[in-house]
Structures are given as C-alpha cells and as structure tokens.
Design a protein around this motif. Structure first.
Motif, PDB file in Angstrom:
ATOM      1  N   VAL A  56      -0.627   6.449   2.422  1.00  0.00           N
ATOM      2  CA  VAL A  56      -1.897   5.871   2.870  1.00  0.00           C
ATOM      3  C   VAL A  56      -1.681   5.084   4.163  1.00  0.00           C
TER       4      VAL A  56
ATOM      5  N   PRO B 109       1.607  13.599  -1.465  1.00  0.00           N
ATOM      6  CA  PRO B 109       1.710  12.305  -0.765  1.00  0.00           C
ATOM      7  C   PRO B 109       2.854  12.269   0.244  1.00  0.00           C
TER       8      PRO B 109
ATOM      9  N   CYS C  14      -3.433   6.142   7.625  1.00  0.00           N
ATOM     10  CA  CYS C  14      -4.353   5.192   8.264  1.00  0.00           C
ATOM     11  C   CYS C  14      -3.903   4.873   9.687  1.00  0.00           C
TER      12      CYS C  14
ATOM     13  N   ILE D 259       0.873  -1.174   0.000  1.00  0.00           N
ATOM     14  CA  ILE D 259       0.000   0.000   0.000  1.00  0.00           C
ATOM     15  C   ILE D 259       0.911   1.225   0.000  1.00  0.00           C
ATOM     16  N   HIS D 260       0.474   2.285  -0.666  1.00  0.00           N
ATOM     17  CA  HIS D 260       1.295   3.493  -0.707  1.00  0.00           C
ATOM     18  C   HIS D 260       1.621   3.934   0.717  1.00  0.00           C
TER      19      HIS D 260
END
Length: 465
Positions: free
Chosen positions: A30, A279, A34, A26-27
């Motif tokens: 992220v 990001p 999370c 997963i990036h």
C-alpha cells in the motif's frame, strides 16, 4: 513544477514511502503504491514514463515462479523432502536442524527464499512437536540458510532477480561467480550455529524414534501431478541455465514454464493464480515508479557522482563500499527497496566514471544486500514471513534474540565476501581455487548430516499444519 521543486518533492515522497515501509505501520504494498500514485498525480512522471520504469522482467519472473511453486506444493513433495532429511539425521535434533537448513538453502537457490520458508516452516513445527524441543533455534537457522542459499542464483532472492534483469547477467553468471563463496559462508555459518545450539535442543531417545517412525511417502498426495510438476520445474531450471544462449529473458522462461504446467495439469487458472503473492507484485510495481522518479529528476545521478568522488573512481574501493553499505543498510531496512535504489546508482557510476565492466559492482551489491538481510529480523522478506508464521503458531522470535545470533554471523559472512571479492579482483584464478574448495566443503557437510545406515520403523503419519 520547477526542476528544483521536482527534486525536493520526489526525494520527499521517496523518503516518506521508505519510512512507512520500514515502520510497517501500513502494508508495504500500500505504501509503495500510494507513493507511485502521488508521483504521477504531481506530474513528476506521466503514465508512459512510469510504465517505462517498471521492470516487467522482474515482475514476470516472480509471477511465473509463484505459479509453478504454488501448483507443485499441492503434491506434498516439500514435506516429503523435510521428513526424509529428518530421518537421514536419525532423529537427532541438532542434525535435523542442519538437514532442514540444507534443504532450505538448496530450495532457496532453485525456487526463491520466501517460497521456501513458506514450505519448510510448517514441517519444522511438526518435527519440533514430535521431538518436544524449542522450535525457535530451527526457525532462526532456516532464516539464515534461506538468505544465504538465495544469494547463490539469479532466482534465489528478489535482489538478485532485480540485478539480473537490470544487467542482463544470466543464471550461470550468478552460479559461477557467487555460489563458491556462498557455499563457504553457508557451511561456516551452520557449523557455528550447531555449536551455539547443541546444548539447547536435546531430546529423549524414544522421541527420536518417533521421527524414525514417520513415513515420508504418506506426504505425497498426487503422484501423477508430482511427475508433471517435477518435469516442468526441471525444464524451467534448464531454461534458466540456457536462457542467455537462446536469447530469452528469464521472465519468458518462468512464464512459459507456468503456462506449460497449467496446460498439462488442467489446473483451474483462478485457483492457480491464488498462489501468486499479488501484494508483493504491486509492491514491486509501486517501488519501481517511486525510485524511477528519483532517477528522472537527477537525484540518483548526483549521488553517483558523489560516490565516484569518494572512491576516486577506482573499481575495488567502490565495490567494497557498496558491499558494506548494502549489508548494513539491508540489515535494518528491507533489501528490496534498497537494491531498487542502488541499481540506477551503479549504472550512473559506470556512465559517469567511464567504467565499462560493472560486474564487480553487481556482485558486491548482490552479496551485500542478500547476506545483509540476515542481520536483523526485518532485514529481508523471508525473515518477516517466518516471524508471521511463527506468531500464528504461538512462537515469538524477538528482535534482540535474533539480533544477538544473526548480526555477528552476518558480519562474518560479509568479511568472507569481502576477502572473496578482493581475491576475485586481484587474482581471478582464486575463483577456480575457491570453487574446488567449496565443492569439497559442501560434500563433507552433506556427509556429516547423513547416515547410510537404516533403522526399521513402524509407519506413522505426521500432521503438518
């Protein structure tokens, strides 16, 4: 939630988040975001506490420099520098490799290493096509040069940005204490790489003439914009040099420079903000919250206490332990989350051990984390960026292929850093001696990749994609 349960829960969230970041399933932005959300929802931190742990000085510095570099890259000045360096090397592939590595290292110190590789890699592919040589050796050398060069200054590598923000160490502190040993490590690394690749990247004389026929001036797309960008960039770097004396945070300098550049260029803010790697920004924010939870529940303090017991509270063993631990860990996991974890740990070591001056430990962490990122292809953000850019252009850098070249060189750089830190601790005058030696070595290196002679050539444009 009981205290013991909070410790277990916060540790579990941190480890799971870290594992996901390392696995790249997963990036990472992220994953970190999370993890931060879970921490707040579970009540380990409330919103006010979470905001407290976010280092907005680091965030501001990154955003400001991203805007400045994003506008500056539109002028074509970075392509100009790369082609100019290739011509100074007279089209010889091995000397071009060294010249591009030098530009990469210098720009990494003055801008940041991730931005630098984004600018240099497309030009490298264009030059390799002209010479009809394998581009992989060039890319590997540029990865190593970007991480080594980025180690030299406050703004060169994200770990240094984080350390500077957490410690109030200034731009010149990093330059004075780290640049001399970085120069020695850089020159020795490039010398060894030239020996390794000298038989692998050869080309025909007529292809070397293609390089000499390029006209670097064709790459400058907007002279007026270039003057404005270079002026603002010079003012911003001057601000970094002086920020301790004028009592301004580095983030204030960077954001002020970005604001001034937006003002004088009349650039559309929406367009300019596209150059900010959001990001990356949100990855930092999430990471600060996840690590802040460990600090809040006492995990960081417990680890610091254990480290003090292992080293007996002595500064030199603690510094060397941090150096090697940082190097090995940063080779296999991204050095940003590792440094985010180590910063509060070192603060707690100082508080629990009664150590007033922690600078020796900060330089150990910086050298270990930044140089350790060279150990593997996933060790630093710049490495991962180059992999992605290479794959988009049909070139693959394998994990083991990079590891066989880079990991031994990383270990060599850490040995040199260890000797430097030992001398720095036991014989402070050694810094002056090493600085003088480093200047002489750097001058000799620059002269070795330059040729004062000139060759007449027909102008030829180069396609940089």
């Amino acid at each position: 939630m009981e205290a013991q349960t909070q410790v277990i829960f916060a540790t579990a969230v941190f480890l799971v988040t870290y594992a996901i970041i390392v696995s790249e399933k997963i990036h990472r932005a992220v994953a970190a975001f999370c993890g931060a959300a879970v921490i707040i929802i579970a009540g380990i931190l409330n919103v006010e506490q979470a905001v407290h742990f976010v280092d907005f000085n680091t965030i501001g510095l990154l955003v400001g420099m991203m805007i400045i570099v994003g506008i500056t890259r539109q002028t074509g000045v970075f392509e100009y520098l790369a082609i100019k360096a290739a011509k100074q090397a007279k089209g010889e592939p091995i000397r071009i490799m060294a010249a591009l590595a030098f530009i990469t290292a210098v720009l990494s110190a003055l801008l940041d290493n991730v931005t630098t590789v984004l600018l240099i890699v497309p030009v490298t592919f264009a030059i390799a096509r002209q010479l009809q040589v394998n581009v992989i050796p060039f890319l590997i050398v540029e990865i190593l040069a970007s991480n080594i060069g980025g180690t030299a200054t406050l703004i060169g590598d994200p770990p240094n940005i984080m350390i500077g923000s957490a410690t109030k160490l200034g731009f010149m502190d990093f330059v004075v204490n780290l640049t001399p040993v970085v120069v020695v490590i850089y020159v020795l690394t490039i010398f060894i790489l030239k020996l390794i690749y000298r038989r692998q990247i050869t080309t025909r004389p007529e292809l070397m003439q293609n390089i000499m026929a390029m006209d670097e001036k064709d790459e400058i797309k907007d002279q007026a914009l270039l003057k404005k960008c270079l002026t603002v960039l010079a003012l911003t770097i001057t601000g970094f040099v002086l920020h301790q004396f004028v009592h301004l945070e580095s983030s204030v300098i960077a954001l002020s420079g970005a604001a001034l550049l937006l003002l004088v260029t009349r650039m559309d803010p929406e367009h300019a903000l596209h150059s900010v790697e959001w990001p990356v920004i949100f990855f930092f924010i999430g990471l600060f919250v996840v690590v802040g939870a460990l600090e809040e529940v006492g995990v960081i303090e417990a680890i610091a206490q254990y480290a003090l017991e292992v080293t007996g509270g002595a500064l030199l063993p603690a510094g060397l332990l941090i150096l090697w631990l940082s190097a090995v860990a940063s080779a296999f996991v991204d050095n940003i989350p590792f440094v985010a974890t180590m910063i509060p740990l070192i603060h707690d070591m100082g508080r629990l051990g009664g150590i007033q001056d922690l600078n020796f430990l900060w330089w150990s962490l910086s050298l270990g984390a930044c140089l350790g990122g060279n150990g593997t292809i996933i060790g630093a953000s710049a490495n991962v960026v180059v992999i992605g850019m290479a794959e988009k252009r049909g070139s693959h850098i394998g994990f083991m292929g990079f590891f066989k070249i880079a990991f031994p060189l990383m270990l060599l750089s850490i040995v040199i850093a260890m000797l430097y830190l030992f001398l720095w601790y036991t014989l402070p005058v050694a810094k002056v001696i090493l600085a003088t030696l480093a200047f002489g070595i750097l001058l000799a290196f620059v002269l070795s990749i330059m040729d004062r002679g000139s060759t007449p050539a027909q102008n030829q444009k180069i396609s940089v994609k």
